[in-house]
Design an enzyme around this catalytic site. Structure first.
Site, PDB file in Angstrom:
ATOM      1  N   SER A 148       0.802  -1.215   0.000  1.00 50.00           N
ATOM      2  CA  SER A 148       0.000   0.000   0.000  1.00 50.00           C
ATOM      3  C   SER A 148       0.847   1.283   0.000  1.00 50.00           C
ATOM      4  O   SER A 148       1.481   1.605  -0.993  1.00 50.00           O
ATOM      5  CB  SER A 148      -0.960  -0.031   1.199  1.00 50.00           C
ATOM      6  OG  SER A 148      -1.952   0.952   1.092  1.00 50.00           O
ATOM      7  N   ASP A 184       9.847   6.011 -10.307  1.00 51.83           N
ATOM      8  CA  ASP A 184       9.432   6.601 -11.583  1.00 51.83           C
ATOM      9  C   ASP A 184      10.199   7.882 -11.892  1.00 51.83           C
ATOM     10  O   ASP A 184      10.494   8.176 -13.058  1.00 51.83           O
ATOM     11  CB  ASP A 184       7.929   6.894 -11.554  1.00 51.83           C
ATOM     12  CG  ASP A 184       7.098   5.654 -11.867  1.00 51.83           C
ATOM     13  OD1 ASP A 184       7.684   4.557 -11.968  1.00 51.83           O
ATOM     14  OD2 ASP A 184       5.867   5.786 -11.997  1.00 51.83           O
ATOM     15  N   LYS A 219      -0.651  -4.529  -3.158  1.00 51.96           N
ATOM     16  CA  LYS A 219      -1.940  -3.886  -2.875  1.00 51.96           C
ATOM     17  C   LYS A 219      -1.912  -2.475  -3.441  1.00 51.96           C
ATOM     18  O   LYS A 219      -1.134  -1.640  -3.002  1.00 51.96           O
ATOM     19  CB  LYS A 219      -2.219  -3.845  -1.372  1.00 51.96           C
ATOM     20  CG  LYS A 219      -3.540  -3.151  -1.017  1.00 51.96           C
ATOM     21  CD  LYS A 219      -3.762  -3.132   0.492  1.00 51.96           C
ATOM     22  CE  LYS A 219      -5.077  -2.436   0.835  1.00 51.96           C
ATOM     23  NZ  LYS A 219      -5.070  -0.994   0.529  1.00 51.96           N
TER      24      LYS A 219
END
Length: 369
Positions: A226, A237, A251
């Site tokens: 999460s 990224d 998740k």
């Protein structure tokens, strides 16, 4: 509700109260994040320095019995209620673990869990280490305080930082955004997309990088879920950090809590979250840039170890024109080598992260030196 997905549920008054307490960073129990899987209680992650962690509970363990009660047929709330109790009371869990031929019986003593979600220290001169065990409402502010302490401790000479998110089950979304923002100057952090296009939300970084562009290594494993994946995905990224370890839990969904008039609540999965490059982590997880499996490293027993012969030991060798070697520096180098050897034996993955961080700090030049 439980039939919709693994994370939707009805929370009775006690469960709703416990959830609010857990997000504040203090709760009672064993210190263990769980979910239902095939009718059994599955361990997502134990929390650092809690009865569950000290007893050796591991991510992926299936709890099949709580004391004398089988978990098969119990709801998650019922199972959690049985694991809770007064501090000091005893409890016995029977777990099935991958790779073990028979179930394991683990005895524990319940305790009041005060989660220090952020811990920090210097691994060696210039190399900082920050461990985040869960994301609570206080995590973002605590992280900034801890980094400032490390900066003061090292006279402002922090060359790089290891961010340890292993076995971090997640928590408050805003905390994940603040932690990501602490290492970024600009750019998207995470976006949330629900069924309704109008429900889309985006979170972006604000100016101010606590590490001033210096290298960061993020550690994750199968227990990182999460909010942990939000941080790892955002920094990955933007190429702000190198992610090292194992693939995260996977998740990538968002739960909305809807309080009811009976002081209970409904927890309903309402959206998915996406990394800055639009990747959905749901079911796929964050794949590390460098895969490292946890290994147990043992000291090699060779009996008496002979020092290798060097140039200076040869008869008639030329003397260094700069004078003899600095004995204090040599002693410091040997001490550092001993500490690194101990780290490799106690936490091989962290040892690899430290080596990677040192390499990154050597080849990179951060703004301001």
């Amino acid at each position: 509700l439980t039939g919709l997905d693994p994370h939707s549920a009805y929370l009775n008054a006690d469960e709703f109260k416990e959830m609010n307490i857990s997000t504040s960073g203090k709760f009672g129990g064993l210190g263990i994040e769980v979910q239902m899987q095939n009718g059994f209680v599955r361990v997502v992650s134990p929390i650092d320095d809690t009865p569950a962690a000290r007893a050796g509970i591991q991510p992926g363990d299936l709890i099949i019995r709580i004391d004398d009660t089988p978990t098969k047929g119990l709801s998650l709330g019922e199972a959690v209620k049985k694991m809770r109790g007064e501090a000091g009371s005893k409890i016995e869990l029977t777990v099935v673990r991958e790779g073990q031929n028979a179930p394991l019986t683990v005895s524990m003593e319940r305790a009041i869990i005060n989660v220090a979600s952020v811990r920090a220290r210097m691994l060696e001169p210039g190399m900082a280490y920050v461990r985040i065990s869960s994301f609570t409402t206080e995590t973002g502010a605590t992280l900034e305080k801890e980094i400032k302490k490390l900066r003061k401790e090292s006279d402002g000479k922090i060359k790089g930082l290891v961010l340890d998110l292993r076995n971090n089950p997640g928590g408050v979304l805003d905390a994940a955004v603040k932690v990501s923002d602490a290492f970024m100057d600009a750019g998207a952090i995470v976006s949330i997309k629900g069924r309704d296009e109008n429900s889309r939300r985006e979170f972006s970084a604000t100016p101010g990088d606590e590490m001033a562009g210096r290298p960061v290594v993020v550690m994750i494993n199968a227990g990182s879920a999460s909010a942990s994946a939000i941080v790892a995905g955002a920094l990955q990224d933007h190429k702000r950090a190198v992610v090292l370890g194992e693939k995260s839990f996977g998740k990538g969904s968002v739960q909305t809590i809807m309080p009811l008039q009976t002081e209970s609540a409904i927890k309903l999965t309402t959206a998915r979250y996406y990394t800055p490059l639009g990747r959905s982590i749901q079911g796929a997880g964050i794949v590390p840039d460098i895969a490292v499996r946890p290994l147990k490293v043992s000291k090699e027993d060779n009996g008496d170890v002979f020092e290798p012969i060097s140039e200076s030991a040869l008869s008639g060798s030329l003397v260094n024109e700069n004078g003899p070697a600095d004995k204090d520096a040599e002693a410091a180098r040997k001490k550092l080598l001993e500490e690194e050897t101990k780290l490799a034996e106690s936490d091989y993955t962290l040892y690899q992260a430290l080596n990677l961080l040192k390499g990154l700090s050597i080849v990179s030049v951060a703004p301001g030196g």
